[in-house]
Scaffold this motif. Structure first.
Motif, PDB file in Angstrom:
ATOM      1  N   UNK A 205       4.853  69.999  24.004  1.00  0.00           N
ATOM      2  CA  UNK A 205       4.130  70.988  24.803  1.00  0.00           C
ATOM      3  C   UNK A 205       4.295  72.400  24.252  1.00  0.00           C
ATOM      4  N   UNK A 206       5.334  72.609  23.457  1.00  0.00           N
ATOM      5  CA  UNK A 206       5.637  73.936  22.905  1.00  0.00           C
ATOM      6  C   UNK A 206       5.879  73.848  21.399  1.00  0.00           C
ATOM      7  N   UNK A 207       4.921  73.312  20.658  1.00  0.00           N
ATOM      8  CA  UNK A 207       5.170  73.049  19.232  1.00  0.00           C
ATOM      9  C   UNK A 207       5.436  74.301  18.406  1.00  0.00           C
ATOM     10  N   UNK A 208       4.779  75.407  18.723  1.00  0.00           N
ATOM     11  CA  UNK A 208       5.003  76.632  17.953  1.00  0.00           C
ATOM     12  C   UNK A 208       6.422  77.141  18.142  1.00  0.00           C
ATOM     13  N   UNK A 209       6.912  77.049  19.367  1.00  0.00           N
ATOM     14  CA  UNK A 209       8.276  77.490  19.644  1.00  0.00           C
ATOM     15  C   UNK A 209       9.313  76.524  19.068  1.00  0.00           C
ATOM     16  N   UNK A 210       8.939  75.247  18.965  1.00  0.00           N
ATOM     17  CA  UNK A 210       9.901  74.225  18.535  1.00  0.00           C
ATOM     18  C   UNK A 210       9.977  74.068  17.018  1.00  0.00           C
ATOM     19  N   UNK A 211       8.939  74.428  16.298  1.00  0.00           N
ATOM     20  CA  UNK A 211       8.904  74.106  14.863  1.00  0.00           C
ATOM     21  C   UNK A 211      10.013  74.819  14.098  1.00  0.00           C
ATOM     22  N   UNK A 212      10.556  74.076  13.139  1.00  0.00           N
ATOM     23  CA  UNK A 212      11.608  74.606  12.291  1.00  0.00           C
ATOM     24  C   UNK A 212      12.983  74.634  12.930  1.00  0.00           C
ATOM     25  N   UNK A 213      13.104  74.069  14.126  1.00  0.00           N
ATOM     26  CA  UNK A 213      14.364  74.152  14.850  1.00  0.00           C
ATOM     27  C   UNK A 213      15.061  72.802  14.988  1.00  0.00           C
ATOM     28  N   UNK A 214      16.378  72.852  15.147  1.00  0.00           N
ATOM     29  CA  UNK A 214      17.183  71.725  15.607  1.00  0.00           C
ATOM     30  C   UNK A 214      17.357  71.944  17.102  1.00  0.00           C
ATOM     31  N   UNK A 215      16.927  71.005  17.926  1.00  0.00           N
ATOM     32  CA  UNK A 215      16.969  71.185  19.364  1.00  0.00           C
ATOM     33  C   UNK A 215      17.842  70.111  20.005  1.00  0.00           C
ATOM     34  N   UNK A 216      18.820  70.548  20.756  1.00  0.00           N
ATOM     35  CA  UNK A 216      19.730  69.653  21.470  1.00  0.00           C
ATOM     36  C   UNK A 216      18.957  68.954  22.586  1.00  0.00           C
ATOM     37  N   UNK A 217      19.059  67.633  22.637  1.00  0.00           N
ATOM     38  CA  UNK A 217      18.320  66.857  23.633  1.00  0.00           C
ATOM     39  C   UNK A 217      18.881  67.014  25.037  1.00  0.00           C
TER      40      UNK A 217
END
Length: 343
Positions: A205-217
């Motif tokens: 839902x937030x691909x621009x904010x998420x791209x290039x990141x490591x995100x904790x589930x």
């Protein structure tokens, strides 16, 4: 960047299944799930979800990858390390990224892991084969051209649902004993499976904010005394923590039907040098958690890796135990455990 069509690999499995269900529930996405058999019980259950389509394909063939990525905006890519050789996991993950780029995808979401082996100086004591590859592949992804195909890494930790299998307490009289080859201060990042669904949905839902990141589930870094206290608080039962040696833990696992000397991955010739035993990989796994600190977990899950805006995640052990009705009881063997017993 707008994401409408998402292909989710491993959708019939424990981790990606919640992502399929969560994406389907939003009504915002058309979800495709590649599977070796569209007639399996797990696949048929997914076929009943709205906005969800099954595709008979596999990630271990070029044809399967091209068919899976055709017409898609984004993917969630996960490989079961118990079912594929280490060398093949490297090859097919990299090949999947290449074909996804060729297919015009906008975002490649990878089920990855922090490279703990590297952080621990490549010490062989910590080389747990069943997820070490993912840490190395995450380092490879960091070096790819985001103008060609952006990536996001979603990482969690140990499934909290294992509290009803490999991490299940032993009942001694009226007391539940949480026994493990770790210290009282050792930290394990326990992740409710549904948190993958909530966080995965947030990413798409937030691909621009998420791209290039490591995100904790949405892992919950916990010590064993914390697990015990949460259990006592939510169930009213007596419980305590007991430290074991690894030999004692493997003996207990054997009594539950797991063969510690079973060779993995499944179906690989036993003389293949890329195989490993349950004892070898889980021995290293326990070494990691025994020596893990809260400071390290906060470091790798803080800053840009944290995403507090995710709705619907379980935030504490107590919340998970209450919502699932957890009573410290042992569940029937999962597929992995049945395979361990058979080898």
């Amino acid at each position: 960047m707008e994401i409408n069509k998402v292909v989710v690999f491993g959708g019939t499995g424990a981790q990606a299944g919640p992502i399929v269900r969560a994406l389907s529930k939003t009504g915002q996405f058309q979800v495709t799930v590649p599977t070796r058999s569209t007639h399996s019980t797990a696949a048929q259950a997914l076929s009943e979800l709205p906005n969800t389509t099954l595709l008979e394909a596999t990630y271990t063939t070029e044809e399967g990858l091209r068919a899976s990525f055709a017409g898609q905006d984004a993917c969630y890519f996960i490989i079961n390390s118990f079912d594929i050789r280490e060398a093949d996991e490297y090859f097919w993950t990299i090949r999947a990224y290449e074909i996804a780029a060729q297919s015009g995808l906008k975002l490649f979401v990878y089920s990855g892991a922090q490279n703990r082996l590297k952080d621990l100086g490549y010490d062989e004591r910590y080389r747990n084969s069943h997820n070490m590859v993912k840490g190395h592949l995450c380092d490879w992804l960091r070096n790819q051209d985001s103008d060609v195909l952006p990536f996001t890494v979603l990482y969690g930790g140990v499934y909290l649902e294992m509290a009803a299998s490999l991490l299940c307490p032993i009942k001694q009289g009226e007391t539940y004993v949480f026994a493990a080859p770790v210290h009282e201060s050792s930290i394990i990042p326990l992740t409710p499976l549904n948190n993958y669904g909530a966080t995965g949905t947030w990413i798409f839902q937030n691909p621009t904010k998420a791209k290039g990141r490591f995100i904790d589930a949405g892992a919950i870094p916990s010590s064993w005394p914390q697990i015990v206290n949460a259990f006592k608080k939510t169930t009213g039962k007596e419980a305590r923590f007991q430290t074991l040696t690894q030999d004692e833990w493997f003996a207990a696992a054997k009594s539950k039907g797991i063969n510690p000397e079973a060779k993995l991955p499944h179906g690989v010739p036993q003389d293949d040098p890329a195989t490993f035993t349950f004892r070898k990989t889980f021995g290293a796994w326990w070494n990691i958690w025994r020596d893990n600190t809260r400071e390290y977990e906060l470091k790798i899950r803080g800053g840009e890796h944290a995403e507090p805006g995710v709705q619907g995640r379980i935030e504490s052990l107590e919340e998970w135990m209450e919502k699932t009705g957890y009573q410290g009881e042992y569940n029937e063997p999962t597929k992995m455990r049945r395979d361990m017993a058979a080898n």
